[in-house]
Design a protein around this motif. Structure first.
Motif, PDB file in Angstrom:
ATOM      1  N   GLU A  34       0.795  -1.140   0.023  1.00 19.43           N
ATOM      2  CA  GLU A  34      -0.157   0.027  -0.299  1.00 19.43           C
ATOM      3  C   GLU A  34       0.691   1.154   0.108  1.00 19.43           C
ATOM      4  N   LYS A  35       1.980   1.216   0.940  1.00 20.10           N
ATOM      5  CA  LYS A  35       2.837   2.274   0.843  1.00 20.10           C
ATOM      6  C   LYS A  35       3.500   2.507  -0.554  1.00 20.10           C
ATOM      7  N   ILE A  36       4.052   1.414  -1.061  1.00 20.15           N
ATOM      8  CA  ILE A  36       4.732   1.272  -2.409  1.00 20.15           C
ATOM      9  C   ILE A  36       3.854   2.024  -3.485  1.00 20.15           C
ATOM     10  N   GLU A  37       2.421   1.612  -3.562  1.00 18.87           N
ATOM     11  CA  GLU A  37       1.637   2.258  -4.582  1.00 18.87           C
ATOM     12  C   GLU A  37       1.302   3.609  -4.188  1.00 18.87           C
ATOM     13  N   ALA A  38       1.236   4.198  -2.987  1.00 18.57           N
ATOM     14  CA  ALA A  38       1.123   5.540  -2.885  1.00 18.57           C
ATOM     15  C   ALA A  38       2.120   6.140  -3.089  1.00 18.57           C
ATOM     16  N   ASP A  39       3.225   5.867  -2.884  1.00 16.70           N
ATOM     17  CA  ASP A  39       4.590   6.762  -3.228  1.00 16.70           C
ATOM     18  C   ASP A  39       4.569   6.656  -4.808  1.00 16.70           C
ATOM     19  N   ALA A  40       4.231   5.401  -5.366  1.00 22.34           N
ATOM     20  CA  ALA A  40       4.448   5.613  -7.084  1.00 22.34           C
ATOM     21  C   ALA A  40       3.591   6.507  -7.516  1.00 22.34           C
ATOM     22  N   ALA A  41       2.460   6.638  -7.036  1.00 24.79           N
ATOM     23  CA  ALA A  41       1.283   7.491  -7.603  1.00 24.79           C
ATOM     24  C   ALA A  41       1.906   8.918  -7.457  1.00 24.79           C
ATOM     25  N   ALA A  42       2.552   9.394  -6.208  1.00 23.62           N
ATOM     26  CA  ALA A  42       3.239  10.554  -6.091  1.00 23.62           C
ATOM     27  C   ALA A  42       4.265  10.905  -6.820  1.00 23.62           C
ATOM     28  N   TYR A  43       5.385   9.854  -7.076  1.00 24.59           N
ATOM     29  CA  TYR A  43       6.423  10.061  -7.776  1.00 24.59           C
ATOM     30  C   TYR A  43       5.992  10.648  -9.442  1.00 24.59           C
ATOM     31  N   ILE A  44       5.143   9.647  -9.785  1.00 24.89           N
ATOM     32  CA  ILE A  44       4.487   9.910 -11.373  1.00 24.89           C
ATOM     33  C   ILE A  44       3.805  11.467 -11.457  1.00 24.89           C
ATOM     34  N   ASP A  45       3.043  11.843 -10.412  1.00 27.17           N
ATOM     35  CA  ASP A  45       2.506  13.048 -10.161  1.00 27.17           C
ATOM     36  C   ASP A  45       3.501  14.208 -10.347  1.00 27.17           C
ATOM     37  N   PHE A  46       4.531  13.895  -9.589  1.00 25.43           N
ATOM     38  CA  PHE A  46       5.510  14.718  -9.443  1.00 25.43           C
ATOM     39  C   PHE A  46       6.217  14.973 -10.942  1.00 25.43           C
ATOM     40  N   LEU A  47       6.549  13.914 -11.360  1.00 21.69           N
ATOM     41  CA  LEU A  47       7.216  13.774 -12.851  1.00 21.69           C
ATOM     42  C   LEU A  47       6.184  14.693 -13.662  1.00 21.69           C
ATOM     43  N   ASP A  48       4.990  14.581 -13.614  1.00 23.56           N
ATOM     44  CA  ASP A  48       4.110  15.211 -14.412  1.00 23.56           C
ATOM     45  C   ASP A  48       3.825  16.654 -14.157  1.00 23.56           C
ATOM     46  N   ALA A  49       4.324  17.099 -12.892  1.00 22.30           N
ATOM     47  CA  ALA A  49       4.125  18.377 -12.526  1.00 22.30           C
ATOM     48  C   ALA A  49       5.303  19.265 -13.095  1.00 22.30           C
ATOM     49  N   GLN A  50       6.609  18.616 -13.446  1.00 22.06           N
ATOM     50  CA  GLN A  50       7.727  19.415 -13.994  1.00 22.06           C
ATOM     51  C   GLN A  50       7.389  20.028 -15.217  1.00 22.06           C
ATOM     52  N   PRO A  51       7.954  21.176 -15.602  1.00 22.92           N
ATOM     53  CA  PRO A  51       7.628  21.999 -16.951  1.00 22.92           C
ATOM     54  C   PRO A  51       8.429  21.176 -17.944  1.00 22.92           C
ATOM     55  N   GLN A  52       9.468  20.583 -17.645  1.00 23.21           N
ATOM     56  CA  GLN A  52      10.188  19.822 -18.459  1.00 23.21           C
ATOM     57  C   GLN A  52       9.576  18.409 -19.145  1.00 23.21           C
ATOM     58  N   THR A  53       8.692  17.937 -18.303  1.00 22.79           N
ATOM     59  CA  THR A  53       7.983  16.616 -18.824  1.00 22.79           C
ATOM     60  C   THR A  53       6.908  16.782 -19.823  1.00 22.79           C
ATOM     61  N   ASN A  54       6.948  16.162 -20.977  1.00 22.15           N
ATOM     62  CA  ASN A  54       6.053  16.056 -21.894  1.00 22.15           C
ATOM     63  C   ASN A  54       4.759  15.181 -21.550  1.00 22.15           C
TER      64      ASN A  54
END
Length: 285
Positions: free
Chosen positions: A137-157
């Protein structure tokens, strides 16, 4: 999670707080710190999660973007210089790369001072409590946060799919990440992974039908000897779910992709790297 601990998986003499601190200082200023990093920006960042803030390293090409995002799950010892080097190298190929310290609930990276010996029970005992906190459960919550963080970067397409790759215990985490964000993860790669097919109710392989990614499963030859049916079970599972996948056993032992490991195999590591780039080029569209 990876329950297989192989003696001598990692012996990274560069892992020390002083070395890591020097690299982090350079990263904070966006300085290149590797031969792979001539045109790469490196930053130390924090990713907000449900349990706090994960320390992580972010890499992306210098110049105009945007570029597809990639999440790297490290092996048992988490974020350290050798995985920073991987992040820089991948960013140099045209990706925004996030490499988190998944033990952030316990300690900032590097989580172990000095060389680590898997044969030393005292060394292993220092990591085990941190690892115990990483429930599915912790892994999955962290994974979602990491992908959301990547998507929030202006450099990310954000019109491109995201890639995720993992080493040792990061292999099962990679599969779970593809299940957490099936609409975003377009490619998933594991290298000398922990067991992906088990008899447990929460076995990683049970997540695969929920995913939409193309896969690269690069298995160590000694892991294959321990789990000789896993490759065939995975091939059937991918085929049954009409998922593109390459499942291959490499002529190298567990840990072969990680520089500093006594089993590091440059030829097979480079072959695996080439296959990874092919996977991303074809599927992060």
């Amino acid at each position: 999670m990876c329950d297989d601990i192989h003696e001598g998986l990692i012996h990274d003499p560069t892992v020390s707080r002083r070395t890591f601190g020097l690299l982090s200082a350079a990263a904070a200023g966006g300085l290149a710190t590797s031969a792979y990093a001539a045109d790469v920006v490196e930053k130390d960042v924090e990713v907000k999660t449900a349990d706090g803030a994960a320390d992580a390293a972010l890499f992306y090409p210098a110049g105009k973007g945007p570029w597809p995002g990639v999440l790297i799950w490290c092996d048992f010892l988490s974020l350290r210089p050798v995985f920073r080097e991987m992040g820089r190298r991948l960013a140099g190929e045209g990706y925004v790369v996030l490499v988190p310290n998944f033990y952030y609930r316990s300690r900032k990276a590097p989580v172990f001072d000095g060389a680590f010996d898997f044969a030393n029970q005292e060394h292993r005992a220092k990591i085990t409590p941190m690892r115990a906190l990483l429930t599915n459960e912790k892994i999955e919550a962290d994974a979602a946060a990491y992908i959301d963080f990547l998507d929030a970067q202006p450099q990310t397409n954000k019109t491109k799919k995201v890639g995720v790759q993992g080493y040792c215990m990061g292999g099962p985490l990679t599969v779970r990440t593809a299940g957490v964000r099936p609409a975003r993860v377009g490619a998933a790669a594991t290298f000398h992974s922990g067991a992906l097919v088990t008899t447990e109710a929460a076995s990683p392989h049970l997540v695969i039908p929920k995913t939409k990614a193309a896969y690269l499963i690069a298995t160590a030859q000694n892991d294959d000897k321990q789990r000789p049916t896993e490759k065939d079970e995975l091939k059937k599972l991918f085929a049954d779910n009409k998922l593109k996948a390459t499942v291959d056993v490499y002529a190298a032992d567990h840990g072969w992709c990680v520089k500093g490991s006594p089993v590091y195999n440059e030829a097979e590591a480079e072959r695996a790297w080439g296959e990874l780039l092919k996977l991303y080029k074809a599927n992060l569209a």
